[in-house]
Structure formats: structure tokens, C-alpha cells
Motif scaffolding. Structure first.
Motif, short mmCIF file in Angstrom:
data_model
loop_
_atom_site.label_atom_id
_atom_site.label_comp_id
_atom_site.label_asym_id
_atom_site.label_seq_id
_atom_site.Cartn_x
_atom_site.Cartn_y
_atom_site.Cartn_z
N ASN A 220 -0.94 2.06 -5.72
CA ASN A 220 -0.92 0.97 -4.75
C ASN A 220 -0.95 -0.39 -5.40
O ASN A 220 -0.30 -1.33 -4.91
CB ASN A 220 -2.10 1.11 -3.79
N ILE A 221 -1.70 -0.52 -6.49
CA ILE A 221 -1.72 -1.82 -7.18
C ILE A 221 -0.32 -2.10 -7.75
O ILE A 221 0.21 -3.20 -7.60
CB ILE A 221 -2.78 -1.82 -8.30
N THR A 222 0.29 -1.08 -8.37
CA THR A 222 1.64 -1.25 -8.89
C THR A 222 2.61 -1.62 -7.77
O THR A 222 3.47 -2.49 -7.92
CB THR A 222 2.12 0.04 -9.58
N TYR A 223 2.45 -0.95 -6.62
CA TYR A 223 3.31 -1.26 -5.47
C TYR A 223 3.15 -2.72 -5.06
O TYR A 223 4.13 -3.44 -4.89
CB TYR A 223 2.97 -0.34 -4.30
N SER A 224 1.91 -3.18 -4.90
CA SER A 224 1.71 -4.55 -4.45
C SER A 224 2.26 -5.56 -5.45
O SER A 224 2.73 -6.62 -5.07
CB SER A 224 0.24 -4.88 -4.20
N LEU A 225 2.20 -5.20 -6.73
CA LEU A 225 2.71 -6.12 -7.75
C LEU A 225 4.24 -6.18 -7.75
O LEU A 225 4.81 -7.26 -7.79
CB LEU A 225 2.24 -5.69 -9.14
N PHE A 226 4.89 -5.02 -7.72
CA PHE A 226 6.32 -4.99 -7.99
C PHE A 226 7.20 -4.72 -6.79
O PHE A 226 8.23 -5.36 -6.61
CB PHE A 226 6.62 -3.94 -9.07
N ASP A 227 6.83 -3.76 -5.96
CA ASP A 227 7.75 -3.34 -4.91
C ASP A 227 7.76 -4.25 -3.70
O ASP A 227 8.51 -4.02 -2.76
CB ASP A 227 7.42 -1.90 -4.48
N THR A 228 6.92 -5.27 -3.70
CA THR A 228 6.89 -6.15 -2.54
C THR A 228 7.89 -7.29 -2.67
O THR A 228 8.00 -8.11 -1.78
CB THR A 228 5.48 -6.74 -2.37
N PHE A 229 8.62 -7.34 -3.78
CA PHE A 229 9.53 -8.46 -4.02
C PHE A 229 10.50 -8.69 -2.86
O PHE A 229 10.62 -9.80 -2.34
CB PHE A 229 10.31 -8.23 -5.33
N GLY A 230 11.19 -7.62 -2.45
CA GLY A 230 12.21 -7.76 -1.41
C GLY A 230 11.62 -8.25 -0.10
O GLY A 230 12.21 -9.09 0.59
#
Lengths: 293, 310
Positions: A220-230
């Protein structure tokens, strides 16, 4: 490796060649480039570069804009992780207990996994529309007039809601599979010892789910850092102004739009170190997990 | 006695419900408030997930001018088919290339190309690592699995520069190949190959099968389920890419649907009436294929997800 492996000398090299060449070209080279340029200052007209040591890094440290976005990224990640884990855990526990319609619920709760982050941002723009957005109206009932894309805090709120919505399904899937792998004998023993559902959850189910939870924490931390760009890019409509952005978005703004290669490379390296630290942390937890089971 | 063992085999909740019921009234289940509460929570969760998409569908059925005044409602209008036709065939820009159909095709190329490329390349690499005595095996292993540590986003700007240097901007190769440069699938297939019994290889060798024959005739058919699971995960991942396509594909003829969302939201600004009907249909088109894949191949998808991410 298998004990009785094949001895052919050329075939394995041929088999590895595509993967290795792609990795060298599009992984090691760019990663090295990022590391190298983070110590150089590039001439804006492309005429050359000068070695500046750690200056690009100290520049980040001294930049109030960067530090502000770093703080935003920190509490954004924390809130998204916390709420998406909590909601998913509640739903997974309930989906694990009901007998009727269990499959239907499972499908209805996991399909959002496949929604692209920019679409989540697009939906947030409609839900938080200034004039008639359903969520804007709902919060106005409580006297909170949301002004997404104008007020820093309100924009952050919309981003968090969209990210949580998008992230609950992944956590749900993992928690549910974690719950289903708890042996029936353990559940029955717990049922005999303890009739109260809530206390049974905290003393038996929750500790057994802890390894899944630790693993999901990193995801989840990785998601919040990277996958939220779009999602962020869609909500800001390409025009961040003084609205909150994450550190990855900042790398894109400075390096791709602002052509500050040195600064954006230093930011990339900071992110690399962060991800490496998270991964090492995760591996150590996985190691410890072996002792649990 | 049979009754008792039956009770023990039931899931705990059901066992508890079954116990106090007298034999004569066995078929009438008492209403349990606990179960009602569980269903209420799950229905609320399902609505939380589903409502935004239903809202998009509803908005695409009423005229744009009405949406501009009142926003989403519970009214179903008759504009869906005209809006769908417009979204599929009319271009959003002057070049005439950003029609829904064209972007749909590009998304398919990206999703399928990425999934296929990744699976073929990683199966080959995993086969080489697991089944061959190779001098550089350890080195190759570390070279490949270090890529698991860093996502594309942290090296995005240099990756763009290298793709530009190689003259691959606005090409399918430049779009798809750099995305493949991570070893998630290789790791997954390695784990799976390691779990295949050693005896299979020994038997094949005794029967005189060479490495190519063993791979194609035994290992690939054996991995069918794994390939399907990986394919679903990778298709969804590829289809949903946003940042990389935005940077690399700047020609409108190469735009994907997910990338087009950017154009769509920009179309909602400005003085004229925003085209909510068309925009929403394009957004629905952008989520529909991956969602359908995940829903219909749910079992494989869950298997692939929970086993590959670890």
C-alpha cells in the motif's frame, strides 16, 4: 536449479538474451543515468554539464516546495494505507462469514482493482464537482464547503478518497485469501474457547492475519507513492499550481516539464533509496514470517 | 452420531446456528441479527464500489445541457446510443485520430502486446535459470531479480531520454518494451518451475527428450494455469498504463483510452457545454475490458495476484 539440469552451453544464453538485454537497456542504464546526473548540473541548452557534488541534494533539502510535497506524500501515504486496509479488513471478515451470496459479494468488491487510476481521478472530479458534485453536496449538508482544485486541503481530501476507493479491492482479495487459509480446526477451537465474535477476532484471527497485513502495508505504501500518479494528474488537469502533489509527480514536473535533469535525478535517487529501504524491511518481515507458521 | 459429525464439519457460524434448532422445525431458520448486520456491511461496501460507475452510466444517458445544470441524478434518459456512437466514431481533436474505436484498438495493442511479450520473455529466462547448468547462473539471477526493487516511475526521466536516443518515441516498441524491463513474471515462473517434480525431467531425459522438446511439450502445457493467471494480471497492468504512454506516445494516432482520459477532462473545461455524455462513455470504455477480464476469470486472477506478489 534442478539437479539433473541440461548441459547445453548455448541454449540458456540464447534464452536469457532477450530478458537481459531489455533489462540492461531499460533498467540498468536509466538507473545509472539517474544516479550519475544527480551529481551534475546540466546546461539548459544542452552544451555540457558540470560536476556539482551533492549540491542537487542540498538544493532539495533547502527547497520549501520539495519539503512541503515530501510531507504531503508522507501523510497522504499514511492515510490511504490506513483507511484502505481498515475498510478492506472489515469487508473481508464479513465476506468470510456470510454463507449466502458470498461469491456475488466477492465479485462486487474486487472488480475495482481493474479500474485505471486516471479513471478514478475522473470519477473524483465528477463526485467533487463544484456546483453539483454528489459528495460536495453531501459534505455541504454538514457545513463543509469543499473546493477541490482550489483549496490545498480539499484537493488532498479528494485524492485520498479516490485512492482509497481504488485500493480497497487489492487489500480485500489478500485479506480474504489470508482468512480462508486459517485452518478450520483453529477456528473451531477458538469458537469453543470464546463465544464473543469481537474478542475472538482480536485474539485469534487478527494475529493470524498479521503476516498478510505486514505484507500489504508495504504494497500500500508503494501504491500511494507510485500508482497514484495518473489519478493526481487527472484531478489537477495537468495544472498543479500550488495544489498538493506527491514526490513522484514532482520528479515528472521538474525533469520532464522543467528540464531540471540534475534536480529530478536527485529526487529519483531519493525515491530509489526509499523503495530499497522498504523492500529490505519487507524481506526481513517475510523471513520472520517463516517462524510464525 | 452422524448428526454430530455433520455439525462439526460445518463452518463455525452455520454450526452455531444449526445446534439449537429442534428437529421438527429444522427448515425454518431463525432470523439472526448478526447475519443481517454482516449483509448490511457488505451491501454498503458493494455500493461504495459500484455507485461511481453507475453514476457514469446514468450521466451518459441524459443531455449534456441538463447535466451542466443539475449533475448526476436517478433519471434515465435516451441519449445513451447517440453518445456511444459519437464516442466511438467522432474524434476529440482536429487530427481525426482520437476516436473511441482507434484508442480502443491502441489500448488492446498495448495490453495484449505487453502481456504476451512479458510472458514469452520471462518464461524463457526462468527456464534457462532453473533447468540449465550455467556458469553465470547466479549473476544472471541477481541481474534479473534486482529489477524487482525499483519501479519504472523512479527512473522515468532517464528512461525517456534513452528511448528518445534510440529513436523509439511514438513507436509500439518504445511504448511496450521498456515496460517489460522488470522481473515480476520471471520470478513467478521461476517459483513455479522449481515446484515441478524433478522426476519429470529425469523421465523426459530417459525418453530422449532434448531441452527444446521438454520445454514445449511438457513444461509449457504444465504451466497453462500459471500462464493464464499471469496473462490476466499483465493485461490489466498494461492496459492501465498512464505515465509512460503520456510521455512516449505524443502522436494522437497512438493514444490509448486511459491516456485519452487527460484529453477527456480537458474537454470538460472551457466556455461551451462540456461533453459529459461522450466523456463518460469513453471512461466506461477505458475500464470495461480489464474489469470484464477480472470478473470472468476471477479464480485465475486471484490465484495469479496472491501468488505473484509475494
Amino acid at each position: 536449479m534442478k539437479r539433473a539440469g541440461f548441459d547445453n552451453p548455448w541454449l540458456p544464453i540464447l534464452l536469457l538474451l532477450p530478458q537481459l538485454s531489455i533489462i540492461c537497456l531499460f533498467f540498468y542504464w536509466p538507473a545509472w543515468q539517474a544516479l550519475r546526473s544527480s551529481f551534475f548540473l546540466e546546461d539548459p541548452f544542452g552544451f555540457g554539464e558540470t560536476f556539482v557534488g551533492l549540491q542537487n541534494y542540498t538544493r532539495l533539502w533547502d527547497s520549501p516546495q520539495y519539503m512541503k510535497n515530501a510531507w504531503f506524500t508522507l501523510w497522504f501515504s499514511f492515510l490511504v494505507t490506513f483507511f484502505s486496509l481498515a475498510i478492506a479488513l472489515l469487508l473481508a471478515v464479513k465476506a468470510d462469514t456470510v454463507l449466502r451470496g458470498a461469491r456475488t459479494y466477492r465479485t462486487l468488491l474486487m472488480w475495482v482493482y481493474a479500474v485505471a487510476p486516471p479513471v478514478a481521478g475522473f470519477i473524483a472530479l465528477i463526485l467533487f464537482n463544484q456546483r453539483w458534485g454528489p459528495l460536495t453536496e453531501a459534505f455541504a449538508q454538514f457545513g463543509w464547503l469543499l473546493r477541490v482544485r482550489l483549496e490545498y486541503f480539499d484537493t488532498a481530501f479528494a485524492m485520498i478518497v479516490a485512492s482509497v476507493w481504488k485500493q480497497v479491492p487489492v487489500n480485500f482479495i489478500f485479506f480474504l485469501s489470508g482468512l480462508q487459509s486459517i485452518p478450520r480446526a483453529v477456528r473451531e477451537a477458538a469458537l469453543i474457547d470464546n463465544r464473543s465474535g469481537i474478542s475472538r477476532f482480536w485474539t485469534v484471527t487478527f494475529p493470524l492475519l498479521a503476516p498478510t497485513g505486514f505484507f500489504l502495508l508495504i504494497i500500500n505504501i508503494t501504491y500511494s507513492l507510485f500508482d497514484t500518479f495518473g489519478m493526481i494528474d487527472t484531478i489537477l488537469r495537468n495544472n498543479p499550481g500550488d495544489q498538493p502533489v506527491t514526490l513522484v509527480y514532482q520528479v515528472y514536473l521538474d525533469g520532464f516539464r522543467g528540464q531540471d535533469i540534475g534536480g529530478s535525478s536527485a529526487q529519483s535517487v531519493v525515491l530509489m533509496v526509499l523503495v530499497l529501504a522498504l523492500t529490505v524491511f519487507q524481506f526481513r518481515l517475510v523471513e520472520r514470517r517463516i517462524h510464525y507458521t | 452420531m452422524a448428526e454430530l459429525s455433520h455439525t462439526i464439519l460445518l463452518p463455525p457460524e452455520q454450526a452455531r446456528a444449526a445446534r439449537p434448532v429442534a428437529p421438527a422445525r429444522r427448515h425454518r431458520r431463525p432470523l439472526r441479527w448478526g447475519a443481517v448486520g454482516n449483509h448490511a456491511v457488505l451491501i454498503a461496501g458493494a455500493l461504495f464500489m459500484l455507485a461511481p460507475l453507475l453514476m457514469l452510466v446514468q450521466m451518459s444517458t441524459i443531455p449534456d445541457a441538463q447535466i451542466m445544470r443539475t449533475g448526476p441524478s436517478f433519471e434515465i434518459g435516451d441519449r445513451f446510443w447517440p453518445n456511444l456512437e459519437k464516442a466511438l466514431t467522432e474524434s476529440m481533436s482536429f487530427s481525426g485520430e482520437t476516436t473511441g474505436l482507434n484508442m480502443f484498438r491502441n489500448s488492446m495493442i498495448l495490453g495484449l502486446g505487453f502481456a504476451l511479450g512479458k510472458i514469452v520473455i520471462s518464461m524463457m529466462a526462468a527456464y534457462a535459470i532453473v533447468y540449465f547448468r550455467l556458469r553465470f547462473a547466479t549473476l544472471a539471477f541477481w541481474l534479473i531479480f534486482t529489477t524487482l526493487l525499483l519501479p519504472l516511475e523512479v527512473r522515468i526521466v532517464p528512461s525517456y531520454e534513452i528511448t528518445q536516443k534510440l529513436g523509439l518515441l511514438n513507436s509500439w516498441t518504445g511504448l511496450i518494451v521498456p515496460l517489460i524491463a522488470s522481473a515480476t513474471a520471471t520470478f513467478f515462473f521461476r517459483q513455479f518451475f522449481m515446484s515441478v517434480p524433478e522426476e519429470l525431467l529425469e523421465a523426459a531425459k530417459i525418453d530422449g527428450a532434448g531441452p527444446v522438446k521438454f520445454f514445449i511439450d511438457i513444461l509449457v502445457p504444465l504451466s497453462r494455469t500459471m500462464i493464464a493467471a499471469m496473462f490476466i494480471i499483465m493485461f490489466v497492468f498494461g492496459w492501465n498504463q498512464y505515465l509512460w504512454p503520456v510521455m512516449v506516445s505524443t502522436e494522437e494516432g497512438k493514444f490509448t483510452l486511459v491516456q485519452g482520459i487527460k484529453q477527456i477532462t480537458q474537454g470538460l473545461e472551457g466556455g461551451h457545454i462540456p461533453e459529459y455524455g461522450r466523456s463518460n462513455i469513453l471512461a466506461i470504455l477505458a475500464v470495461l475490458p480489464p474489469v470484464l477480464v477480472v470478473v470472468f476469470f476471477q479464480r485465475w486472477f486471484v490465484k495469479g495476484l496472491t501468488e505473484s506478489d509475494k
